[in-house]
Design a protein around this motif. Structure first.
Motif, PDB file in Angstrom:
ATOM      1  N   ASP A  93      40.434  53.711  46.691  1.00 32.39           N
ATOM      2  CA  ASP A  93      41.512  52.966  46.042  1.00 32.39           C
ATOM      3  C   ASP A  93      41.095  51.527  45.721  1.00 32.39           C
ATOM      4  OD1 ASP A  93      44.086  52.665  44.966  1.00 32.39           O
ATOM      5  OD2 ASP A  93      44.849  51.829  46.841  1.00 32.39           O
ATOM      6  N   VAL A  94      39.880  51.353  45.224  1.00 36.20           N
ATOM      7  CA  VAL A  94      39.361  50.009  44.950  1.00 36.20           C
ATOM      8  C   VAL A  94      39.801  49.555  43.560  1.00 36.20           C
ATOM      9  CG1 VAL A  94      37.297  48.613  44.614  1.00 36.20           C
ATOM     10  CG2 VAL A  94      37.396  50.261  46.496  1.00 36.20           C
ATOM     11  N   THR A  95      40.589  48.503  43.528  1.00 42.27           N
ATOM     12  CA  THR A  95      41.002  47.877  42.273  1.00 42.27           C
ATOM     13  C   THR A  95      40.535  46.429  42.295  1.00 42.27           C
ATOM     14  OG1 THR A  95      42.933  49.305  41.983  1.00 42.27           O
ATOM     15  CG2 THR A  95      42.966  47.197  40.820  1.00 42.27           C
ATOM     16  N   VAL A  96      39.857  46.015  41.224  1.00 45.43           N
ATOM     17  CA  VAL A  96      39.297  44.673  41.129  1.00 45.43           C
ATOM     18  C   VAL A  96      39.860  44.003  39.885  1.00 45.43           C
ATOM     19  CG1 VAL A  96      37.195  43.286  41.057  1.00 45.43           C
ATOM     20  CG2 VAL A  96      37.178  45.519  42.200  1.00 45.43           C
ATOM     21  N   ALA A  97      40.259  42.743  40.028  1.00 44.46           N
ATOM     22  CA  ALA A  97      40.848  42.012  38.906  1.00 44.46           C
ATOM     23  C   ALA A  97      40.078  40.735  38.634  1.00 44.46           C
ATOM     24  CB  ALA A  97      42.315  41.684  39.203  1.00 44.46           C
ATOM     25  N   TYR A  98      39.979  40.386  37.344  1.00 47.53           N
ATOM     26  CA  TYR A  98      39.474  39.095  36.899  1.00 47.53           C
ATOM     27  C   TYR A  98      40.594  38.378  36.157  1.00 47.53           C
ATOM     28  CZ  TYR A  98      34.602  40.522  37.761  1.00 47.53           C
ATOM     29  OH  TYR A  98      33.425  40.922  38.346  1.00 47.53           O
ATOM     30  N   ASP A  99      40.924  37.163  36.613  1.00 46.82           N
ATOM     31  CA  ASP A  99      41.955  36.366  35.947  1.00 46.82           C
ATOM     32  C   ASP A  99      43.251  37.150  35.756  1.00 46.82           C
ATOM     33  OD1 ASP A  99      40.184  34.195  35.714  1.00 46.82           O
ATOM     34  OD2 ASP A  99      39.366  35.004  33.837  1.00 46.82           O
TER      35      ASP A  99
ATOM     36  N   THR B  95      43.705  40.326  35.440  1.00 45.56           N
ATOM     37  CA  THR B  95      43.594  41.584  34.708  1.00 45.56           C
ATOM     38  C   THR B  95      42.698  42.550  35.469  1.00 45.56           C
ATOM     39  OG1 THR B  95      43.838  40.465  32.580  1.00 45.56           O
ATOM     40  CG2 THR B  95      42.876  42.672  32.548  1.00 45.56           C
ATOM     41  N   ASP B  96      43.191  43.748  35.733  1.00 43.98           N
ATOM     42  CA  ASP B  96      42.407  44.742  36.459  1.00 43.98           C
ATOM     43  C   ASP B  96      41.245  45.219  35.598  1.00 43.98           C
ATOM     44  OD1 ASP B  96      44.166  44.532  38.554  1.00 43.98           O
ATOM     45  OD2 ASP B  96      45.230  46.409  38.129  1.00 43.98           O
ATOM     46  N   VAL B  97      40.036  45.196  36.174  1.00 42.84           N
ATOM     47  CA  VAL B  97      38.848  45.652  35.452  1.00 42.84           C
ATOM     48  C   VAL B  97      38.220  46.883  36.107  1.00 42.84           C
ATOM     49  CG1 VAL B  97      38.339  43.396  34.466  1.00 42.84           C
ATOM     50  CG2 VAL B  97      37.396  43.993  36.709  1.00 42.84           C
ATOM     51  N   VAL B  98      38.556  47.140  37.358  1.00 44.03           N
ATOM     52  CA  VAL B  98      38.221  48.387  38.035  1.00 44.03           C
ATOM     53  C   VAL B  98      39.522  48.931  38.605  1.00 44.03           C
ATOM     54  CG1 VAL B  98      36.982  49.465  39.957  1.00 44.03           C
ATOM     55  CG2 VAL B  98      35.850  47.710  38.578  1.00 44.03           C
ATOM     56  N   HIS B  99      39.781  50.223  38.370  1.00 43.72           N
ATOM     57  CA  HIS B  99      41.080  50.794  38.698  1.00 43.72           C
ATOM     58  C   HIS B  99      40.951  51.920  39.719  1.00 43.72           C
ATOM     59  CE1 HIS B  99      42.716  48.847  35.004  1.00 43.72           C
ATOM     60  NE2 HIS B  99      41.533  49.155  34.511  1.00 43.72           N
ATOM     61  N   GLU B 100      41.448  51.692  40.918  1.00 38.60           N
ATOM     62  CA  GLU B 100      41.620  52.726  41.945  1.00 38.60           C
ATOM     63  C   GLU B 100      40.372  53.600  42.100  1.00 38.60           C
ATOM     64  OE1 GLU B 100      45.115  54.725  40.606  1.00 38.60           O
ATOM     65  OE2 GLU B 100      46.466  53.205  41.419  1.00 38.60           O
ATOM     66  N   ALA B 101      39.217  52.973  42.208  1.00 36.58           N
ATOM     67  CA  ALA B 101      37.960  53.708  42.312  1.00 36.58           C
ATOM     68  C   ALA B 101      37.757  54.230  43.728  1.00 36.58           C
ATOM     69  CB  ALA B 101      36.793  52.816  41.911  1.00 36.58           C
TER      70      ALA B 101
END
Length: 290
Positions: A22-28, A30-36
């Motif tokens: 469930d890895v979600t990563v955001a920049y500014d 905005t999510d750029v990686v979604h629930e990996a």
């Protein structure tokens, strides 16, 4: 330090696995990686592939804790054993379990190859250069595994790109972890050094039991070296499985937005891919009309 201590083999953590969910990563914002979700298993190579901007390197850096995740868990453990919360470990504790080779490391001026490889022992030295009894053996082992022993006393500024990449990899191996992360390790290398480095990655998994996660752009390289492939698109893992399951013509064509053909190399028996551009299509039309 006695000579006996110098030649003793360091205790090497093996059989380690890394499990992210469930890895979600955001920049500014905005999510750029979604629930990996991804698992790196001992003795296996997992390749992350996908178009530019798909989130491959961001996900890898998040697994290495260089990028903070907005959500998700990161577990470190051994197969069949207890799992530790990787996010709760101190930086030093985490670095004894996971090593990362980042892109584009340069040659530090005034340092020898041995100096660079010794950088990998930083998690074990503590403050003020505290003694590292296993350090000398770990450095020798890393130099041997990467076949750069003969370069140990050479200045890093005198190395070729392929040699330097091996030296930085040796530094990661001296870190003596059970999980190794590599971000596009073949970039800027000529064909020979690309093949040799990927052979070494395969050896580290097969012979040392290391869990390897590697970002690659070249799909044929991924098919050749990986046990498992995670295909990313627009920040999501759209397929995860064996090369044969993931690297299909239909899926790759949809993901990359260009026609991609997949077949089997008759010499090696491995998958190989071919992107069909406008000029390829023109050649095909000419061949069918001749």
């Amino acid at each position: 330090m006695s000579s006996g201590e110098e030649t003793s083999e360091p205790s090497r953590p093996r059989g380690h696995e890394l499990i992210a969910r469930d890895v979600t990563v955001a920049y500014d914002g905005t999510d750029v990686v979604h629930e990996a979700a991804i698992m790196l298993r001992p003795g296996h190579v997992t390749a992350l592939v996908g178009p530019n901007g798909s989130g491959k390197s961001t996900l890898l850096r998040t697994l290495a804790r260089l990028q903070r995740a907005r959500t998700g868990t990161l577990g470190l453990g051994t197969e069949g054993g207890d799992t530790t919360d990787g996010l709760a470990l101190t930086a030093r504790e985490f670095s004894r379990r996971v090593a990362l080779l980042t892109q584009g490391r340069t040659a530090p001026s005034g340092l020898t190859v041995r100096d660079i490889v010794e950088f990998g022992r930083y998690p074990y030295r503590g403050r003020w250069g505290r003694a590292d009894p296993d350090g000398a053996a770990a450095v020798r082992r890393a130099l041997a595994l990467t076949d750069v022993e003969s370069l140990a006393d050479r200045g890093a500024e005198h190395l070729s790109g392929g040699q330097l990449q091996r030296v930085w990899l040796a530094s990661c191996l001296a870190q003596d972890t059970g999980v190794l992360l590599l971000d596009e390790p073949t970039t800027y290398l000529d064909l020979r050094y690309q093949v040799e480095l990927l052979d070494l990655v395969r050896d580290l998994a097969d012979d040392q039991g290391i869990a390897v996660g590697v970002v690659l752009h070249d799909l044929d390289q991924a098919a050749a070296v990986a046990d498992r492939i995670a295909l990313l698109h627009a920040g999501r893992i759209v397929a995860d499985g064996t090369p044969e399951d993931v690297l299909t013509a239909e899926r790759l064509t949809e993901t990359y937005g260009i026609r991609i053909e997949v077949d089997t190399d008759p010499l090696t028996g491995r998958l190989r891919t071919r992107a069909i551009g406008r000029h390829h299509a023109r050649t095909e039309r000419l061949s069918t009309t001749s």
